[in-house]
Design a protein around this motif. Structure first.
Motif, PDB file in Angstrom:
ATOM      1  N   TRP A   4      16.090  -2.211 178.185  1.00 32.77           N
ATOM      2  CA  TRP A   4      16.861  -1.685 179.325  1.00 32.77           C
ATOM      3  C   TRP A   4      16.102  -0.588 180.053  1.00 32.77           C
ATOM      4  O   TRP A   4      16.226  -0.439 181.284  1.00 32.77           O
ATOM      5  CB  TRP A   4      18.226  -1.168 178.848  1.00 32.77           C
ATOM      6  CG  TRP A   4      18.170   0.028 177.926  1.00 32.77           C
ATOM      7  CD1 TRP A   4      17.987   0.018 176.579  1.00 32.77           C
ATOM      8  CD2 TRP A   4      18.300   1.402 178.310  1.00 32.77           C
ATOM      9  NE1 TRP A   4      17.989   1.316 176.080  1.00 32.77           N
ATOM     10  CE2 TRP A   4      18.195   2.180 177.121  1.00 32.77           C
ATOM     11  CE3 TRP A   4      18.521   2.054 179.526  1.00 32.77           C
ATOM     12  CZ2 TRP A   4      18.280   3.563 177.131  1.00 32.77           C
ATOM     13  CZ3 TRP A   4      18.606   3.448 179.539  1.00 32.77           C
ATOM     14  CH2 TRP A   4      18.486   4.178 178.340  1.00 32.77           C
ATOM     15  N   LYS A   5      15.288   0.169 179.332  1.00 31.59           N
ATOM     16  CA  LYS A   5      14.485   1.211 179.964  1.00 31.59           C
ATOM     17  C   LYS A   5      13.412   0.592 180.856  1.00 31.59           C
ATOM     18  O   LYS A   5      13.170   1.053 181.981  1.00 31.59           O
ATOM     19  CB  LYS A   5      13.833   2.096 178.899  1.00 31.59           C
ATOM     20  CG  LYS A   5      14.826   2.824 178.000  1.00 31.59           C
ATOM     21  CD  LYS A   5      14.100   3.673 176.966  1.00 31.59           C
ATOM     22  CE  LYS A   5      15.078   4.376 176.026  1.00 31.59           C
ATOM     23  NZ  LYS A   5      14.387   5.205 175.019  1.00 31.59           N
TER      24      LYS A   5
ATOM     25  N   TRP B 168      16.995 -10.052 180.921  1.00 31.10           N
ATOM     26  CA  TRP B 168      17.929 -10.910 180.193  1.00 31.10           C
ATOM     27  C   TRP B 168      17.167 -12.000 179.429  1.00 31.10           C
ATOM     28  O   TRP B 168      17.512 -12.338 178.300  1.00 31.10           O
ATOM     29  CB  TRP B 168      18.923 -11.537 181.170  1.00 31.10           C
ATOM     30  CG  TRP B 168      19.897 -12.476 180.526  1.00 31.10           C
ATOM     31  CD1 TRP B 168      20.935 -12.164 179.709  1.00 31.10           C
ATOM     32  CD2 TRP B 168      19.907 -13.910 180.639  1.00 31.10           C
ATOM     33  NE1 TRP B 168      21.596 -13.300 179.305  1.00 31.10           N
ATOM     34  CE2 TRP B 168      20.994 -14.384 179.861  1.00 31.10           C
ATOM     35  CE3 TRP B 168      19.112 -14.825 181.333  1.00 31.10           C
ATOM     36  CZ2 TRP B 168      21.288 -15.741 179.758  1.00 31.10           C
ATOM     37  CZ3 TRP B 168      19.413 -16.176 181.233  1.00 31.10           C
ATOM     38  CH2 TRP B 168      20.484 -16.610 180.454  1.00 31.10           C
ATOM     39  N   VAL B 169      16.098 -12.501 180.027  1.00 31.45           N
ATOM     40  CA  VAL B 169      15.287 -13.552 179.395  1.00 31.45           C
ATOM     41  C   VAL B 169      14.412 -12.979 178.286  1.00 31.45           C
ATOM     42  O   VAL B 169      14.209 -13.620 177.246  1.00 31.45           O
ATOM     43  CB  VAL B 169      14.411 -14.268 180.453  1.00 31.45           C
ATOM     44  CG1 VAL B 169      13.451 -15.258 179.784  1.00 31.45           C
ATOM     45  CG2 VAL B 169      15.298 -14.998 181.467  1.00 31.45           C
TER      46      VAL B 169
ATOM     47  N   ALA C 195      15.744  -5.777 192.227  1.00 32.93           N
ATOM     48  CA  ALA C 195      16.872  -5.485 191.336  1.00 32.93           C
ATOM     49  C   ALA C 195      17.353  -6.747 190.617  1.00 32.93           C
ATOM     50  O   ALA C 195      17.554  -6.737 189.388  1.00 32.93           O
ATOM     51  CB  ALA C 195      18.025  -4.859 192.133  1.00 32.93           C
ATOM     52  N   VAL C 196      17.514  -7.830 191.363  1.00 33.17           N
ATOM     53  CA  VAL C 196      17.956  -9.097 190.753  1.00 33.17           C
ATOM     54  C   VAL C 196      16.902  -9.598 189.770  1.00 33.17           C
ATOM     55  O   VAL C 196      17.220 -10.058 188.663  1.00 33.17           O
ATOM     56  CB  VAL C 196      18.241 -10.150 191.838  1.00 33.17           C
ATOM     57  CG1 VAL C 196      18.537 -11.512 191.207  1.00 33.17           C
ATOM     58  CG2 VAL C 196      19.413  -9.717 192.712  1.00 33.17           C
ATOM     59  N   GLY C 197      15.630  -9.499 190.165  1.00 30.45           N
ATOM     60  CA  GLY C 197      14.549  -9.948 189.284  1.00 30.45           C
ATOM     61  C   GLY C 197      14.484  -9.148 188.006  1.00 30.45           C
ATOM     62  O   GLY C 197      14.235  -9.702 186.920  1.00 30.45           O
ATOM     63  N   ALA C 198      14.715  -7.833 188.089  1.00 30.17           N
ATOM     64  CA  ALA C 198      14.686  -6.990 186.889  1.00 30.17           C
ATOM     65  C   ALA C 198      15.809  -7.371 185.928  1.00 30.17           C
ATOM     66  O   ALA C 198      15.601  -7.445 184.706  1.00 30.17           O
ATOM     67  CB  ALA C 198      14.804  -5.521 187.278  1.00 30.17           C
ATOM     68  N   ILE C 199      16.988  -7.632 186.462  1.00 35.86           N
ATOM     69  CA  ILE C 199      18.131  -7.972 185.614  1.00 35.86           C
ATOM     70  C   ILE C 199      17.932  -9.325 184.938  1.00 35.86           C
ATOM     71  O   ILE C 199      18.127  -9.470 183.723  1.00 35.86           O
ATOM     72  CB  ILE C 199      19.432  -7.966 186.456  1.00 35.86           C
ATOM     73  CG1 ILE C 199      19.752  -6.531 186.908  1.00 35.86           C
ATOM     74  CG2 ILE C 199      20.601  -8.536 185.653  1.00 35.86           C
ATOM     75  CD1 ILE C 199      20.829  -6.445 187.969  1.00 35.86           C
TER      76      ILE C 199
ATOM     77  N   CYS D 225      12.513  -1.620 188.049  1.00 35.44           N
ATOM     78  CA  CYS D 225      13.374  -1.702 189.229  1.00 35.44           C
ATOM     79  C   CYS D 225      13.042  -0.537 190.163  1.00 35.44           C
ATOM     80  O   CYS D 225      12.872  -0.714 191.372  1.00 35.44           O
ATOM     81  CB  CYS D 225      14.845  -1.677 188.835  1.00 35.44           C
ATOM     82  SG  CYS D 225      15.967  -1.715 190.248  1.00 35.44           S
ATOM     83  N   ALA D 226      12.924   0.659 189.602  1.00 38.32           N
ATOM     84  CA  ALA D 226      12.567   1.835 190.401  1.00 38.32           C
ATOM     85  C   ALA D 226      11.163   1.717 190.966  1.00 38.32           C
ATOM     86  O   ALA D 226      10.918   2.004 192.143  1.00 38.32           O
ATOM     87  CB  ALA D 226      12.676   3.093 189.541  1.00 38.32           C
TER      88      ALA D 226
END
Length: 392
Positions: free
Chosen positions: A133-134, A122-123, A114-118, A140-141
């Motif tokens: 965002w999709k 962002w990068v 989850a942290v890695g996806a966010i 993440c899923a």
């Protein structure tokens, strides 16, 4: 118009995909090298090869009427039915037997994803574009549960076929690399981590052989079909009614995932044989469709930046899993299997544990993968929508 291919007839396309799935499972069963890759990767890669060689048509069409009916079936029915069938076959009550180290490892792996996806999106958001965002939500899923969650969240977010295919192609490369990494890292890190191979440690033999054949009766098949179709139909019927009442959209995937979990927890449905087998077959049919959407020309634009996103995601995932895992003094092999269970799913966790002969980790690995299936959709949709708010 859909690109002309050697085989265009729907029955012919279905036959090719079924043979591809059969060959992939045979390779996975008979050759250790291919078991490292896993059947999902083999099927997706095989579909991509077939479509780029012009043997079958692509699963992407500007006009939906031009899409081969086989791909329509895979997109509309295989994903929800496979989710329900896989969850109906899971003994979710046995998750409590995984043990504290496995549960902590799974929590770290899920948090890392989850942290890695966010951070990753962002990068790379500017490079990926409007559907960033999709992609964040889907991966993440997927990297908490597996390919079935990638498909389900993508359907919920209405991700375009081209972005779907680009993500699948980048995922092929990353999943292959991470499977190799989780097989090698424990040997490299054993000197610095707690390990099941330390002197005085006893490795218990797995209680269940996940490769053994099961008897499946016609009664099992009709019961599974009835329950799975009813769950999906009720979810599709309820979703728009509830959404209208509450004023915002809750995708139907949330409902059929929830209904399947409740049925599994409170009924003996997981004693009915065949759910895992049929669920896996339908899921791999969808994987083949995903592969058939991997047109090489579509990867030139977004492929590299999506892969960069995955590099960042998995890098942060690995840092959290192996960094905090060492702090909790968890065996490095448990951390590796937990990471593989989230990134690749229960099948690749099983492949890793069996191929490395970590027999005591076979059951926890599969259970962690099943737990990922159960929560991956929730996490992916939550992260995707949160990232959407951050980016807009």
């Amino acid at each position: 118009m859909t690109k002309t291919a050697l085989i265009m007839n729907p029955a012919g396309v279905a036959a090719v995909l079924a043979v591809l799935i059969a060959i992939s499972f045979w390779l996975d069963r008979c050759f250790r090298f291919f078991s490292y890759l896993g059947t999902a990767i083999l099927v997706i890669s095989g579909g991509a090869i077939l479509v780029n060689l012009g043997i079958i048509p692509p699963s992407i069409a500007q006009n939906p009427d031009d899409l081969n009916p086989v791909y329509e079936f895979a997109n509309d029915y295989c994903v929800p039915l496979s989710i329900v069938l896989l969850l109906l076959s899971a003994d979710l009550k046995s998750l409590r037997h995984m043990g504290k180290p496995a549960l902590i490892s799974f929590a770290l792996a899920s948090l890392g994803t989850a942290v890695g996806a966010i951070i990753g999106v962002w990068v790379t958001a500017d490079g990926i574009g409007a559907e960033a965002w999709k992609i964040a939500g889907q991966f993440c899923a997927s990297y908490i549960g597996g390919g079935v969650n990638y498909a389900a969240v993508g359907a919920a977010f209405h991700t375009s076929q081209s972005m779907y295919a680009t993500g699948a192609a980048a995922d092929n490369i990353m999943t292959n690399l991470w499977m190799v990494a989780t097989a090698i890292l424990p040997s490299l890190l054993r000197k610095y981590y707690s390990s099941v191979y330390q002197p005085g440690r006893h490795v218990e033999k797995a209680e269940e052989d996940y490769q053994k054949k099961k008897e499946i009766s016609i009664y099992d098949m009709v019961i599974l079909a009835a329950v799975a179709f009813v769950v999906v139909a009720v979810s599709d019927w309820l979703a728009p009614i509830i959404n209208k009442g509450i004023g915002f959209e809750i995708p139907s995937v949330i409902w059929y995932t929830t209904f399947a979990i409740l049925i599994t927890l409170f009924t003996p449905m997981n004693r009915v044989n065949g759910g895992a087998e049929w669920g896996n077959f339908l899921l791999h049919f969808f994987f083949a469709t995903m592969g058939a959407g991997t047109i090489l020309s579509t990867l030139v634009d977004k492929g590299p930046v999506v892969f960069l996103f995955l590099v960042i995601l998995v890098g942060i995932h690995a840092f959290i899993v192996f960094g905090f895992g060492n702090w909790f003094k968890i065996d490095v092999e448990v951390l590796a299997v937990a990471s593989q269970a989230t990134v690749g799913g229960p099948s690749t966790a099983l492949a890793l544990a069996s191929s490395k002969r970590w027999v005591s980790l076979i059951t926890p690995g599969v259970l962690m993968g099943l737990l990922g299936y159960a929560i991956g959709n929730y996490a992916g949709i939550a992260v995707g929508n949160w990232v959407k708010l951050l980016l807009h």
